[in-house]
Each structure stands twice: as C-alpha cells, then as structure tokens.
Motif scaffolding. Sequence first.
Motif, PDB file in Angstrom:
ATOM      1  N   VAL A 139       0.848  -1.197   0.000  1.00  0.00           N
ATOM      2  CA  VAL A 139       0.000   0.000   0.000  1.00  0.00           C
ATOM      3  C   VAL A 139       0.884   1.248   0.000  1.00  0.00           C
ATOM      4  N   ALA A 140       1.914   1.234   0.834  1.00  0.00           N
ATOM      5  CA  ALA A 140       2.831   2.379   0.915  1.00  0.00           C
ATOM      6  C   ALA A 140       3.552   2.599  -0.419  1.00  0.00           C
ATOM      7  N   SER A 141       3.927   1.504  -1.079  1.00  0.00           N
ATOM      8  CA  SER A 141       4.617   1.604  -2.367  1.00  0.00           C
ATOM      9  C   SER A 141       3.706   2.218  -3.428  1.00  0.00           C
ATOM     10  N   ILE A 142       2.465   1.757  -3.470  1.00  0.00           N
ATOM     11  CA  ILE A 142       1.511   2.268  -4.463  1.00  0.00           C
ATOM     12  C   ILE A 142       1.192   3.735  -4.199  1.00  0.00           C
ATOM     13  N   LYS A 143       1.013   4.085  -2.937  1.00  0.00           N
ATOM     14  CA  LYS A 143       0.720   5.476  -2.587  1.00  0.00           C
ATOM     15  C   LYS A 143       1.881   6.399  -2.968  1.00  0.00           C
ATOM     16  N   ALA A 144       3.107   5.968  -2.701  1.00  0.00           N
ATOM     17  CA  ALA A 144       4.284   6.776  -3.054  1.00  0.00           C
ATOM     18  C   ALA A 144       4.383   6.925  -4.568  1.00  0.00           C
ATOM     19  N   PHE A 145       4.082   5.855  -5.274  1.00  0.00           N
ATOM     20  CA  PHE A 145       4.118   5.869  -6.733  1.00  0.00           C
ATOM     21  C   PHE A 145       3.097   6.864  -7.289  1.00  0.00           C
ATOM     22  N   TYR A 146       1.883   6.823  -6.757  1.00  0.00           N
ATOM     23  CA  TYR A 146       0.840   7.721  -7.247  1.00  0.00           C
ATOM     24  C   TYR A 146       1.092   9.173  -6.847  1.00  0.00           C
ATOM     25  N   HIS A 147       1.707   9.365  -5.699  1.00  0.00           N
ATOM     26  CA  HIS A 147       2.071  10.721  -5.297  1.00  0.00           C
ATOM     27  C   HIS A 147       3.049  11.310  -6.317  1.00  0.00           C
ATOM     28  N   TYR A 148       3.995  10.479  -6.757  1.00  0.00           N
ATOM     29  CA  TYR A 148       4.966  10.904  -7.777  1.00  0.00           C
ATOM     30  C   TYR A 148       4.261  11.178  -9.109  1.00  0.00           C
ATOM     31  N   LEU A 149       3.384  10.248  -9.527  1.00  0.00           N
ATOM     32  CA  LEU A 149       2.689  10.408 -10.808  1.00  0.00           C
ATOM     33  C   LEU A 149       1.861  11.696 -10.835  1.00  0.00           C
ATOM     34  N   TYR A 150       1.179  11.981  -9.740  1.00  0.00           N
ATOM     35  CA  TYR A 150       0.341  13.177  -9.658  1.00  0.00           C
ATOM     36  C   TYR A 150       1.207  14.445  -9.643  1.00  0.00           C
ATOM     37  N   LYS A 151       2.314  14.365  -8.914  1.00  0.00           N
ATOM     38  CA  LYS A 151       3.220  15.508  -8.825  1.00  0.00           C
ATOM     39  C   LYS A 151       3.824  15.846 -10.184  1.00  0.00           C
ATOM     40  N   GLU A 152       4.088  14.806 -10.977  1.00  0.00           N
ATOM     41  CA  GLU A 152       4.688  14.999 -12.296  1.00  0.00           C
ATOM     42  C   GLU A 152       3.633  15.180 -13.401  1.00  0.00           C
ATOM     43  N   HIS A 153       2.380  15.292 -12.998  1.00  0.00           N
ATOM     44  CA  HIS A 153       1.262  15.490 -13.930  1.00  0.00           C
ATOM     45  C   HIS A 153       1.114  14.332 -14.934  1.00  0.00           C
ATOM     46  N   LEU A 154       1.462  13.137 -14.458  1.00  0.00           N
ATOM     47  CA  LEU A 154       1.316  11.950 -15.298  1.00  0.00           C
ATOM     48  C   LEU A 154      -0.064  11.314 -15.123  1.00  0.00           C
ATOM     49  N   VAL A 155      -0.773  11.722 -14.067  1.00  0.00           N
ATOM     50  CA  VAL A 155      -2.168  11.326 -13.857  1.00  0.00           C
ATOM     51  C   VAL A 155      -2.950  12.563 -13.437  1.00  0.00           C
ATOM     52  N   LYS A 156      -4.258  12.558 -13.685  1.00  0.00           N
ATOM     53  CA  LYS A 156      -5.091  13.713 -13.370  1.00  0.00           C
ATOM     54  C   LYS A 156      -5.440  13.802 -11.895  1.00  0.00           C
ATOM     55  N   GLU A 157      -5.474  12.636 -11.221  1.00  0.00           N
ATOM     56  CA  GLU A 157      -5.770  12.634  -9.787  1.00  0.00           C
ATOM     57  C   GLU A 157      -5.056  11.475  -9.105  1.00  0.00           C
ATOM     58  N   ASP A 158      -4.872  11.630  -7.821  1.00  0.00           N
ATOM     59  CA  ASP A 158      -4.227  10.580  -7.034  1.00  0.00           C
ATOM     60  C   ASP A 158      -5.313   9.646  -6.511  1.00  0.00           C
ATOM     61  N   ILE A 159      -5.524   8.536  -7.225  1.00  0.00           N
ATOM     62  CA  ILE A 159      -6.600   7.614  -6.837  1.00  0.00           C
ATOM     63  C   ILE A 159      -6.195   6.665  -5.715  1.00  0.00           C
ATOM     64  N   SER A 160      -4.922   6.765  -5.271  1.00  0.00           N
ATOM     65  CA  SER A 160      -4.482   5.863  -4.201  1.00  0.00           C
ATOM     66  C   SER A 160      -5.038   6.269  -2.846  1.00  0.00           C
ATOM     67  N   ASP A 161      -5.778   7.411  -2.806  1.00  0.00           N
ATOM     68  CA  ASP A 161      -6.348   7.848  -1.527  1.00  0.00           C
ATOM     69  C   ASP A 161      -7.395   6.866  -1.008  1.00  0.00           C
ATOM     70  N   CYS A 162      -7.820   5.936  -1.869  1.00  0.00           N
ATOM     71  CA  CYS A 162      -8.826   4.956  -1.453  1.00  0.00           C
ATOM     72  C   CYS A 162      -8.216   3.801  -0.675  1.00  0.00           C
ATOM     73  N   LEU A 163      -6.889   3.696  -0.712  1.00  0.00           N
ATOM     74  CA  LEU A 163      -6.228   2.548  -0.083  1.00  0.00           C
ATOM     75  C   LEU A 163      -5.958   2.794   1.399  1.00  0.00           C
ATOM     76  N   LYS A 164      -6.222   1.766   2.193  1.00  0.00           N
ATOM     77  CA  LYS A 164      -5.930   1.815   3.621  1.00  0.00           C
ATOM     78  C   LYS A 164      -5.107   0.593   3.999  1.00  0.00           C
ATOM     79  N   ALA A 165      -4.025   0.835   4.687  1.00  0.00           N
ATOM     80  CA  ALA A 165      -3.150  -0.267   5.088  1.00  0.00           C
ATOM     81  C   ALA A 165      -3.735  -1.005   6.274  1.00  0.00           C
ATOM     82  N   PRO A 166      -3.587  -2.321   6.324  1.00  0.00           N
ATOM     83  CA  PRO A 166      -4.062  -3.078   7.484  1.00  0.00           C
ATOM     84  C   PRO A 166      -3.241  -2.747   8.715  1.00  0.00           C
TER      85      PRO A 166
END
Length: 294
Positions: free
Chosen positions: A74-101
């Motif tokens: 979960v942490a890896s995916i969230k960090a990845f999406y944070h990077y993608l959003y920061k670099e404007h490679l995605v329109k939104e950070d959809i990893s906000d739906c993920l919750k770690a156990p």
Amino acid sequence: MEKAIESFMTYLHNVKKMSENTRLSYQRDLNKFRVFLGTMEVNRIEDISRTNLNSYILYLEKNRFAPATISRNVASIKAFYHYLYKEHLVKEDISDCLKAPRVEKKIPEIMTIAEVDKFLAQPFADTPKEMRDKAMLELLYATGIRVTELISLKVSDVNLKMGFVVCRDNGKERVIPFGNQARNALINYLEHARGAMLISDEADTLFVNCSGQPMSRQGFWKLIKSYAMRAGISSEITPHTLRHSFAAHLVANGADLHSVQEMLGHSDISTTQIYANMNHNRIREVYSKAHPRG
C-alpha cells in the motif's frame, strides 16, 4: 506502466536519495502490481481505477499475505501515485482509497549474554578468514549498525585510536563508538589478515571476501548462520538480532533513547521506543551491563 515505474525509480535515487534496498523494495512491489493489472488487461497508467487498486489489495489478503507485506505494498503504491500526480502523469491521485491493514509491532528477538558470548567466540581467529569474521561480528554487535552499513565500510571510516566508526546512509553520517573487544579484533584483522585477502593494495574496502572483493549481504548471512550452528544456538540469528540485542542492552541498562536513536540511525524515536517498552525486569535478569564487551 513499466516506463513509469523506471522513471519513479530514477526519482527515488536522484531526488529522494533513497537507499538501494528501499528502491528495490518499491520496485518489487510495483512490478507485482503491474503483473496483477496485466491479468486484468489493464496496461496503461491512465486506465487504472480505484476498483483496480482495491482489487489488488483484496487479492493479497485472499492469498494470505502478511499484514506487514500488504501494508508495505500500500505504501509503495501510494508513493508511486504521489509521484505520478506531482509529475502530472495522472489527473488525480486515486491511491487515496487505499488503507493499510493494522500491523502489530512485534517485540524484537534478542540474545542472552551467554548466547552472545558463545556466538562471538566461534571465529577462532586462527586464519585470515576467521580473523575477518571475528572483526565483523564484534563490530556489528559493538555498534548495532546495519549489515549493509557494515559491508560498505571503508578503512578510512574506522578510527582505532579514538574507538569509533563513521557510518553513511542516504547522504547522512553518524559516528558510533565501539569498545575494546571490537577494537582488538579489528587490529588483528587489519594487521594479520586483510592484506593477505586483498587483490589490490589500493582498495579501501574494510571487509573483503576470500577473493579480495567486497563482502556481499548474502555472504555475510551465510557466515552468521554457520557460526550459529557451530555455537549450537537453535534460535534463528540474523544481523538484525545482533542489532536488536545491542539496542536492548543499552536501553535496559540506562542509556537514554535519544542516544540509542542516534547510534541506530532511526529517523523517528518511536522506532527506538520499542526497546524501552520491553520487559525491563526480564532483560535485567539476563544482562549485567549496558554493553558487556565494551
């Protein structure tokens, strides 16, 4: 997606200055995620949905992956999406739906004084290899450094006269003292063994293998297992076992947490706090000093 992961890895190295082990961990997690998406015929970053993300976590749970493993993914995916959003490679950070156990913190496994003494006595230091092994194990226990830091040490990082070693991790330096047992083992290794194992006299690597090359993590793990077997210790001993034992000894016998935190290189003192939360009465029955080989 593969190119995006490669770009993320470069970012972690050049901008975040993360260690190689951390980067490899991210890369493994994201590549497994990529393979999973491929089974769903989702191959482009822009085609990934929140449902895909949640499906992956459900997949990990159904396949009985440990909570700690799922949390790391979960942490890896969230960090990845944070990077993608920061670099404007995605329109939104959809990893906000993920919750770690929730991951319960386990009490570290530590060794008794008898086990430590028996274990560290196994290299007889009668051959160049065993002189090296003795120096490595004594220094590991004396300083609590990580195995990656140990095998990365240069001769110039060790001050035998003052009794300290300089560790470097992610561009940060910390100075850790060591006692007489480690000092004597290092002197013996440097004076009588290292030269015989080196290929080039110009090499500055402190610990080398029998081929004169820098020690590997795998080689050092095998070394630890072999001496544990020789000592007749049935419980599993890893480099981190010695690191935990080092920290537990110090905290249990009065060392302040901030000093231990600095020596261990913890960025957050809450990580060091676990040693203070251990059963002090049980530890004090086993250990007589803050560091018995100092």
